[in-house]
Design an enzyme around this catalytic site. Structure first.
Site, PDB file in Angstrom:
ATOM      1  N   GLY A  20       7.553 -96.124  40.881  1.00 34.77           N
ATOM      2  CA  GLY A  20       7.019 -94.081  41.027  1.00 34.77           C
ATOM      3  C   GLY A  20       5.452 -94.603  41.570  1.00 34.77           C
ATOM      4  O   GLY A  20       5.054 -93.447  42.052  1.00 34.77           O
ATOM      5  N   ARG A  24       1.737 -98.727  44.263  1.00 36.56           N
ATOM      6  CA  ARG A  24       1.934 -99.907  44.103  1.00 36.56           C
ATOM      7  C   ARG A  24       3.274-100.477  44.789  1.00 36.56           C
ATOM      8  O   ARG A  24       3.811-101.217  45.713  1.00 36.56           O
ATOM      9  CB  ARG A  24       3.149 -99.910  42.875  1.00 36.56           C
ATOM     10  CG  ARG A  24       2.258 -99.582  40.929  1.00 36.56           C
ATOM     11  CD  ARG A  24       3.030 -99.449  40.408  1.00 36.56           C
ATOM     12  NE  ARG A  24       2.377 -99.406  39.118  1.00 36.56           N
ATOM     13  CZ  ARG A  24       2.926 -99.217  37.887  1.00 36.56           C
ATOM     14  NH1 ARG A  24       3.797 -99.119  37.346  1.00 36.56           N
ATOM     15  NH2 ARG A  24       1.673 -99.399  36.468  1.00 36.56           N
ATOM     16  N   ARG A  43       3.357 -86.338  51.873  1.00 39.43           N
ATOM     17  CA  ARG A  43       2.510 -85.864  50.309  1.00 39.43           C
ATOM     18  C   ARG A  43       1.790 -87.189  49.517  1.00 39.43           C
ATOM     19  O   ARG A  43       2.194 -87.304  48.516  1.00 39.43           O
ATOM     20  CB  ARG A  43       3.898 -85.481  49.810  1.00 39.43           C
ATOM     21  CG  ARG A  43       4.452 -83.686  49.426  1.00 39.43           C
ATOM     22  CD  ARG A  43       5.179 -83.391  48.977  1.00 39.43           C
ATOM     23  NE  ARG A  43       5.925 -81.570  49.402  1.00 39.43           N
ATOM     24  CZ  ARG A  43       5.537 -80.839  48.768  1.00 39.43           C
ATOM     25  NH1 ARG A  43       4.592 -81.216  48.147  1.00 39.43           N
ATOM     26  NH2 ARG A  43       6.080 -80.012  49.522  1.00 39.43           N
ATOM     27  N   ARG A  87      15.037 -99.230  40.736  1.00 36.43           N
ATOM     28  CA  ARG A  87      13.952 -98.387  39.908  1.00 36.43           C
ATOM     29  C   ARG A  87      12.836 -99.990  39.474  1.00 36.43           C
ATOM     30  O   ARG A  87      13.409-101.051  38.517  1.00 36.43           O
ATOM     31  CB  ARG A  87      13.973 -97.305  38.776  1.00 36.43           C
ATOM     32  CG  ARG A  87      12.824 -97.001  38.047  1.00 36.43           C
ATOM     33  CD  ARG A  87      13.266 -95.858  37.491  1.00 36.43           C
ATOM     34  NE  ARG A  87      12.333 -96.217  36.559  1.00 36.43           N
ATOM     35  CZ  ARG A  87      10.836 -95.617  36.123  1.00 36.43           C
ATOM     36  NH1 ARG A  87      10.190 -95.572  37.773  1.00 36.43           N
ATOM     37  NH2 ARG A  87      10.058 -96.175  35.017  1.00 36.43           N
ATOM     38  N   SER A  90       7.452 -98.801  34.735  1.00 36.10           N
ATOM     39  CA  SER A  90       7.043 -99.088  33.428  1.00 36.10           C
ATOM     40  C   SER A  90       7.938 -98.486  32.353  1.00 36.10           C
ATOM     41  O   SER A  90       8.840 -97.518  32.795  1.00 36.10           O
ATOM     42  CB  SER A  90       5.275 -98.936  33.235  1.00 36.10           C
ATOM     43  OG  SER A  90       5.634 -97.607  33.867  1.00 36.10           O
ATOM     44  N   GLU A 162       6.544 -83.998  21.636  1.00 40.25           N
ATOM     45  CA  GLU A 162       6.110 -83.068  20.152  1.00 40.25           C
ATOM     46  C   GLU A 162       7.170 -83.662  19.513  1.00 40.25           C
ATOM     47  O   GLU A 162       7.104 -83.120  17.956  1.00 40.25           O
ATOM     48  CB  GLU A 162       6.009 -81.557  20.605  1.00 40.25           C
ATOM     49  CG  GLU A 162       4.853 -81.441  21.805  1.00 40.25           C
ATOM     50  CD  GLU A 162       3.426 -81.420  20.707  1.00 40.25           C
ATOM     51  OE1 GLU A 162       2.898 -81.368  19.489  1.00 40.25           O
ATOM     52  OE2 GLU A 162       2.171 -81.633  21.484  1.00 40.25           O
ATOM     53  N   GLU A 179      11.367 -93.645  29.277  1.00 44.37           N
ATOM     54  CA  GLU A 179      10.569 -93.820  30.753  1.00 44.37           C
ATOM     55  C   GLU A 179      10.811 -92.232  31.154  1.00 44.37           C
ATOM     56  O   GLU A 179      11.358 -91.578  29.720  1.00 44.37           O
ATOM     57  CB  GLU A 179      10.239 -94.674  31.697  1.00 44.37           C
ATOM     58  CG  GLU A 179      12.556 -94.916  32.110  1.00 44.37           C
ATOM     59  CD  GLU A 179      13.149 -94.401  32.944  1.00 44.37           C
ATOM     60  OE1 GLU A 179      13.616 -93.748  32.300  1.00 44.37           O
ATOM     61  OE2 GLU A 179      12.583 -94.617  33.651  1.00 44.37           O
ATOM     62  N   MET A 180      11.052 -92.012  32.193  1.00 40.59           N
ATOM     63  CA  MET A 180      11.049 -90.630  32.662  1.00 40.59           C
ATOM     64  C   MET A 180      12.010 -90.732  34.583  1.00 40.59           C
ATOM     65  O   MET A 180      11.871 -89.335  34.798  1.00 40.59           O
ATOM     66  CB  MET A 180       9.354 -90.043  33.111  1.00 40.59           C
ATOM     67  CG  MET A 180       9.027 -90.452  31.655  1.00 40.59           C
ATOM     68  SD  MET A 180       7.572 -89.307  32.048  1.00 40.59           S
ATOM     69  CE  MET A 180       7.954 -87.794  31.976  1.00 40.59           C
ATOM     70  N   ASP A 204       3.988-100.334  27.405  1.00 32.69           N
ATOM     71  CA  ASP A 204       2.488 -99.195  25.747  1.00 32.69           C
ATOM     72  C   ASP A 204       3.957 -99.545  24.556  1.00 32.69           C
ATOM     73  O   ASP A 204       4.989 -99.649  25.446  1.00 32.69           O
ATOM     74  CB  ASP A 204       2.094 -97.579  25.921  1.00 32.69           C
ATOM     75  CG  ASP A 204       3.054 -97.119  27.228  1.00 32.69           C
ATOM     76  OD1 ASP A 204       3.445 -97.045  27.706  1.00 32.69           O
ATOM     77  OD2 ASP A 204       3.794 -96.566  26.023  1.00 32.69           O
ATOM     78  N   ARG A 217      -0.981-105.646  34.204  1.00 33.58           N
ATOM     79  CA  ARG A 217       0.143-104.637  34.670  1.00 33.58           C
ATOM     80  C   ARG A 217       0.506-104.885  36.078  1.00 33.58           C
ATOM     81  O   ARG A 217       1.882-105.267  36.666  1.00 33.58           O
ATOM     82  CB  ARG A 217      -0.681-103.144  35.018  1.00 33.58           C
ATOM     83  CG  ARG A 217      -0.420-102.334  34.406  1.00 33.58           C
ATOM     84  CD  ARG A 217      -1.234-100.824  34.224  1.00 33.58           C
ATOM     85  NE  ARG A 217      -1.450-100.483  32.864  1.00 33.58           N
ATOM     86  CZ  ARG A 217      -0.601 -99.784  32.032  1.00 33.58           C
ATOM     87  NH1 ARG A 217       0.503 -98.652  33.157  1.00 33.58           N
ATOM     88  NH2 ARG A 217      -0.379 -98.924  31.585  1.00 33.58           N
TER      89      ARG A 217
HETATM   90  N1  HPA Z   1       6.745 -92.688  27.920  1.00 31.42           N
HETATM   91  C1  HPA Z   1       7.409 -91.873  28.657  1.00 31.42           C
HETATM   92  N2  HPA Z   1       7.309 -92.626  29.859  1.00 31.42           N
HETATM   93  C2  HPA Z   1       6.849 -93.991  29.935  1.00 31.42           C
HETATM   94  C3  HPA Z   1       5.798 -94.637  28.896  1.00 31.42           C
HETATM   95  C4  HPA Z   1       6.072 -93.799  27.945  1.00 31.42           C
HETATM   96  O1  HPA Z   1       5.075 -94.298  26.243  1.00 31.42           O
HETATM   97  N3  HPA Z   1       5.497 -95.549  29.536  1.00 31.42           N
HETATM   98  C5  HPA Z   1       5.679 -95.840  30.305  1.00 31.42           C
HETATM   99  N4  HPA Z   1       6.127 -94.839  30.914  1.00 31.42           N
END
Ligand code: HPA
Length: 234
Positions: A20, A24, A43, A87, A90, A162, A179-180, A204, A217
């Site tokens: 991401g 890195r 960018r 990918r 984290s 939330e 993750e996202m 985390d 990390r």
């Molecule tokens: N939430 C969303 N994406 C993440 C998280 C998380 O806690 N940790 C690492 N990527």
């Protein structure tokens, strides 16, 4: 050149590793690639191409979130003809048995929403990792003495959620981590007949405030890249 990638077509390899964070990407290129050349800086989303054990590879930042990942994955696939996208990122652990530093190979990624929602409308498409790439990553883990967790993850649009009820349902259904980016990456790979895999480290945990230190990390980043590099050339 595309709107977001300044590289010439021949400057991007068939396999692209996608952290991401663009820094890195630079760290991995400096650490692992021979004759690495920076091929993108548009960018600040850095990309590098070089060789690892004689195989040509690109490492390109994806940015955070599926909207950003979709821009880079679309352009890499459609304009540069990239065949494998891995990918390296984290995630936040969700199950009790998922611990900090665990490595997760994501078989599938649930989501509430993805950039492909407008394509699918009422369809709940099930994004999946490429099976061969997943097998190769598992074999690479064996070789490196790493025991990965293999299963489903959740790709969220929000870092600061939330929705504790949603988390409850995901935990109840065995989802390992959040993750996202992955759900859209897998969807785009499926759409264009390419191979994709997400290799993640638990940085985390949603139940605790524990987080990896910056040294941890970096070590975990090394493990993920080594798995990805071995899988990519296997
Ligand atoms: N939430 C969303 N994406 C993440 C998280 C998380 O806690 N940790 C690492 N990527």
């Amino acid at each position: 050149m595309t709107v977001h990638i300044g590289a010439k077509k021949e400057d991007i390899a068939d396999t692209v590793l996608m952290p991401g964070d663009p820094y890195r990407a630079r760290w991995a290129a400096e650490t692992y690639l021979d004759n690495a050349e920076q091929v993108n800086s548009v960018r600040g989303m850095l990309g590098f191409t070089g060789t690892w054990r004689g195989h040509r590879l690109t490492i390109q930042g994806s940015g955070m979130g599926m909207a950003s990942m979709a821009i880079y994955a679309n352009e890499l696939i459609r304009d540069y003809g990239v065949k494998q996208l891995i990918r390296v990122g984290s995630c936040g652990g969700m199950q009790k048995h998922v611990k900090l530093r665990d490595i997760i190979l994501a078989m599938t990624a649930s989501s509430v929403n993805t950039p492909s929602r407008e394509t699918f409308r009422e369809l709940n498409f099930a994004p999946t990792a490429n099976y061969q790439l997943l097998r190769k990553a598992e074999t690479a883990c064996d070789k490196l003495g790493i025991v990965p967790l293999v299963g489903g993850i959740y790709s969220s649009d929000v870092f600061y959620s939330e929705r504790s009820d949603l988390k409850e349902q995901l935990v109840r259904h065995g989802v390992l981590a959040v993750e996202m980016e992955t759900a859209e990456l897998y969807t785009l790979a499926a759409r264009y007949g390419r191979k994709a895999l997400a290799i993640l480290t638990v940085s985390d945990h949603l139940d605790t405030s524990d987080e990896l230190t910056s040294e941890e990390r970096e070590n975990s980043l090394g493990s993920m890249f080594e798995i990805a590099l071995n899988a990519a050339i296997a």
